[in-house]
Write a protein that holds these residues in place. Structure first.
Motif, mmCIF file in Angstrom:
data_model
loop_
_atom_site.group_PDB
_atom_site.id
_atom_site.type_symbol
_atom_site.label_atom_id
_atom_site.label_comp_id
_atom_site.label_asym_id
_atom_site.label_seq_id
_atom_site.Cartn_x
_atom_site.Cartn_y
_atom_site.Cartn_z
ATOM 1 N N THR A 18 0.838 -1.197 0.000
ATOM 2 C CA THR A 18 0.000 0.000 0.000
ATOM 3 C C THR A 18 0.876 1.251 0.000
ATOM 4 O OG1 THR A 18 -1.807 -1.133 1.141
ATOM 5 C CG2 THR A 18 -1.760 1.276 1.291
ATOM 6 N N THR A 19 1.943 1.236 0.792
ATOM 7 C CA THR A 19 2.841 2.395 0.867
ATOM 8 C C THR A 19 3.752 2.417 -0.354
ATOM 9 O OG1 THR A 19 2.829 2.339 3.273
ATOM 10 C CG2 THR A 19 4.638 3.543 2.226
ATOM 11 N N ARG A 20 3.732 3.539 -1.082
ATOM 12 C CA ARG A 20 4.554 3.667 -2.289
ATOM 13 C C ARG A 20 5.581 4.788 -2.178
ATOM 14 N NH1 ARG A 20 0.113 3.303 -7.191
ATOM 15 N NH2 ARG A 20 -0.417 1.092 -6.971
ATOM 16 N N HIS A 21 5.536 5.539 -1.116
ATOM 17 C CA HIS A 21 6.427 6.686 -0.972
ATOM 18 C C HIS A 21 7.027 6.687 0.430
ATOM 19 C CE1 HIS A 21 4.656 8.664 -4.585
ATOM 20 N NE2 HIS A 21 3.551 8.096 -4.156
ATOM 21 N N VAL A 75 10.565 7.881 9.550
ATOM 22 C CA VAL A 75 10.499 7.784 8.097
ATOM 23 C C VAL A 75 9.903 6.426 7.729
ATOM 24 C CG1 VAL A 75 11.745 7.975 5.914
ATOM 25 C CG2 VAL A 75 12.569 9.228 7.934
ATOM 26 N N ASP A 76 8.654 6.441 7.291
ATOM 27 C CA ASP A 76 7.987 5.228 6.827
ATOM 28 C C ASP A 76 8.447 4.943 5.398
ATOM 29 O OD1 ASP A 76 6.291 3.058 6.723
ATOM 30 O OD2 ASP A 76 4.497 4.243 6.259
ATOM 31 N N THR A 77 8.543 3.663 5.049
ATOM 32 C CA THR A 77 9.077 3.283 3.740
ATOM 33 C C THR A 77 8.191 2.251 3.056
ATOM 34 O OG1 THR A 77 10.409 1.476 4.670
ATOM 35 C CG2 THR A 77 11.446 3.657 4.531
ATOM 36 N N PRO A 78 8.271 2.164 1.723
ATOM 37 C CA PRO A 78 7.610 1.048 1.034
ATOM 38 C C PRO A 78 8.214 -0.274 1.475
ATOM 39 C CG PRO A 78 8.270 2.772 -0.527
ATOM 40 C CD PRO A 78 8.913 3.101 0.792
ATOM 41 N N GLY A 79 7.414 -1.320 1.439
ATOM 42 C CA GLY A 79 7.925 -2.629 1.811
ATOM 43 C C GLY A 79 8.972 -3.129 0.827
ATOM 44 N N MET A 80 10.086 -3.626 1.362
ATOM 45 C CA MET A 80 11.140 -4.165 0.508
ATOM 46 C C MET A 80 10.746 -5.570 0.052
ATOM 47 S SD MET A 80 14.547 -3.036 2.588
ATOM 48 C CE MET A 80 14.833 -1.328 3.091
ATOM 49 N N LEU A 115 7.786 0.157 -11.342
ATOM 50 C CA LEU A 115 7.277 0.664 -10.068
ATOM 51 C C LEU A 115 7.887 -0.098 -8.902
ATOM 52 C CD1 LEU A 115 5.377 2.424 -8.387
ATOM 53 C CD2 LEU A 115 3.563 0.747 -8.796
ATOM 54 N N ASN A 116 7.994 -1.424 -9.023
ATOM 55 C CA ASN A 116 8.597 -2.222 -7.946
ATOM 56 C C ASN A 116 10.049 -1.828 -7.708
ATOM 57 O OD1 ASN A 116 6.600 -4.322 -9.532
ATOM 58 N ND2 ASN A 116 6.455 -4.492 -7.322
ATOM 59 N N ARG A 117 10.768 -1.584 -8.772
ATOM 60 C CA ARG A 117 12.172 -1.194 -8.631
ATOM 61 C C ARG A 117 12.299 0.166 -7.957
ATOM 62 N NH1 ARG A 117 11.989 -3.684 -13.713
ATOM 63 N NH2 ARG A 117 11.926 -1.709 -14.863
ATOM 64 N N VAL A 118 11.418 1.090 -8.326
ATOM 65 C CA VAL A 118 11.437 2.420 -7.714
ATOM 66 C C VAL A 118 11.107 2.329 -6.227
ATOM 67 C CG1 VAL A 118 10.241 4.652 -7.636
ATOM 68 C CG2 VAL A 118 10.964 3.705 -9.830
ATOM 69 N N LEU A 119 10.141 1.492 -5.870
ATOM 70 C CA LEU A 119 9.778 1.341 -4.455
ATOM 71 C C LEU A 119 10.947 0.782 -3.655
ATOM 72 C CD1 LEU A 119 6.110 -0.051 -4.567
ATOM 73 C CD2 LEU A 119 6.901 2.311 -4.564
ATOM 74 N N ASN A 120 11.637 -0.194 -4.203
ATOM 75 C CA ASN A 120 12.792 -0.757 -3.500
ATOM 76 C C ASN A 120 13.910 0.268 -3.350
ATOM 77 O OD1 ASN A 120 12.031 -3.327 -2.693
ATOM 78 N ND2 ASN A 120 12.651 -4.293 -4.604
ATOM 79 N N ARG A 135 8.325 9.284 -12.710
ATOM 80 C CA ARG A 135 8.877 10.540 -12.194
ATOM 81 C C ARG A 135 7.849 11.668 -12.286
ATOM 82 N NH1 ARG A 135 13.624 8.531 -14.609
ATOM 83 N NH2 ARG A 135 13.239 9.676 -16.546
ATOM 84 N N THR A 136 7.122 11.729 -13.382
ATOM 85 C CA THR A 136 6.115 12.787 -13.521
ATOM 86 C C THR A 136 4.970 12.610 -12.532
ATOM 87 O OG1 THR A 136 4.815 11.627 -15.226
ATOM 88 C CG2 THR A 136 6.657 13.011 -15.986
ATOM 89 N N LEU A 137 4.760 11.378 -12.088
ATOM 90 C CA LEU A 137 3.699 11.098 -11.118
ATOM 91 C C LEU A 137 4.201 11.108 -9.681
ATOM 92 C CD1 LEU A 137 1.886 8.254 -13.102
ATOM 93 C CD2 LEU A 137 0.974 10.548 -12.610
ATOM 94 N N GLY A 138 5.459 11.561 -9.485
ATOM 95 C CA GLY A 138 5.981 11.772 -8.137
ATOM 96 C C GLY A 138 6.646 10.585 -7.484
ATOM 97 N N TYR A 139 7.098 9.602 -8.292
ATOM 98 C CA TYR A 139 7.673 8.399 -7.725
ATOM 99 C C TYR A 139 9.197 8.377 -7.713
ATOM 100 C CZ TYR A 139 3.137 6.136 -7.448
ATOM 101 O OH TYR A 139 1.872 5.818 -7.111
#
Length: 312
Positions: A54-57, A73-78, A86-91, A305-309
């Motif tokens: 659920t957490t992406r940022h 600092v909360d983080t996306p799940g590794m 998207l998965n690579r950006v979250l990691n 990147r344009t969507l803030g990721y």
């Protein structure tokens, strides 16, 4: 002159010592990191749902009390599988947090250890900052004696600064966790953020996240992971806040699912999101919600990147 514990002498005055530091919250998806952040802050900042990832940022939450400021600092799940950009950006976003923290909270599920827990653990072994293991969801374990072998096994995986069983959802033993954090917080001449500030995120970001939370809750397994939200406009008109937001999906079929028959699904998502947004902003809101198709956005790093990721 000898200063008393917790104070430092300055001239003839005694000033309290300030403690301030960054505390990263890391772990695999769906172990309750965002729920824990909200509990530690005493307010809802990170969105939560029953679905993993659920957490992406990275979400920063500031807790200031007296002479202490903790910047969580909360983080996306590794996670090990990276089928999409998207998965690579979250990691990468989660990995970046490991570098500059004063304390790390490694959150695990007290009932289940998975391969992604091992993945996170390997990353933690290279760090020098104290790592506190937080064994979450203990409220789901009726026989507390069953926790003992879990805690013992965890203690052998890494030389943790502390191991603390908690229930982030119920608030059980969270005060003990806070005490462990405070013991390891460095001294600081100044606070990093103004005392009244609770996050570095904009209202637009928080509004978009509240809408996405309702998407996660309302829809099945596939669509929420192919959807994101952006706030396109935010203005006051005729005494009320008017917010225009777009739900971006990847395919026309997903758009139809989000809208629902006769627009009922989208209306329900909007109503529930608006209630949360009004609580957040403390004012009446008119939420204008649209659904648009942007093919392949989750596989396109430029689109991300344009969507803030892009947070590395």
């Amino acid at each position: 002159m000898t200063s008393r514990e917790g104070d430092q002498a300055v001239g003839n005055d005694v000033e309290p010592v300030r403690h301030c530091g960054f505390v990263g919250i890391v772990g695999r998806p769906n172990v309750g990191k965002s729920t824990l952040l909200n509990r530690l802050l005493g307010m809802k900042l990170s969105i939560v749902s029953r679905k993993p990832q659920t957490t992406r940022h990275r979400v920063l939450g500031v807790s200031t009390s007296g002479t202490t400021q903790i910047v969580y600092v909360d983080t996306p799940g590794m996670h090990g599988r990276e089928p999409r950009a998207l998965n690579r950006v979250l990691n990468r976003s989660a990995d970046a947090v490991l570098r500059d923290m004063d304390v790390l909270l490694f959150v695990v599920d007290g009932q289940r250890w998975e391969a992604d827990d091992d993945l996170v653990l390997e990353k933690l072994k290279t760090l020098s900052c104290p790592v506190i293991a937080v064994v979450n969801k203990v409220d789901r374990i009726p026989d507390k004696a069953a926790l003992l072998p879990v805690l013992e096994k965890l203690s052998k995986r890494l030389d943790f600064a502390a191991i603390v069983p908690v229930s982030a959802a119920k608030g059980s033993n969270v005060e003990a966790l806070e005490r462990e954090i405070l013991q390891r917080l460095p001294e600081s001449d100044v606070f990093f953020y103004p005392e009244e500030q609770v996050t570095d995120r904009s209202e637009r970001f928080l509004v978009a996240e509240l809408i996405r939370e309702q998407l996660m809750e309302a829809l099945g397994q596939e669509v929420p992971y192919s959807a994101t939200v952006s706030v396109e406009a935010d203005a006051r008109e005729e005494g009320r806040r008017r917010i225009h937001a777009v739900i971006w999906v990847e395919r026309p079929g997903q758009k139809a699912i989000v809208i629902g028959q006769g627009g009922r699904q989208l209306k329900q998502i909007g109503q529930r999101a608006r209630a949360g947004i009004e609580t957040l902003l403390g004012e009446h809101v008119y939420l204008d919600l649209w659904v648009k198709v942007r093919s392949g956005w989750a596989d396109d790093e430029r689109a991300l990147r344009t969507l803030g990721y892009d947070e590395t």
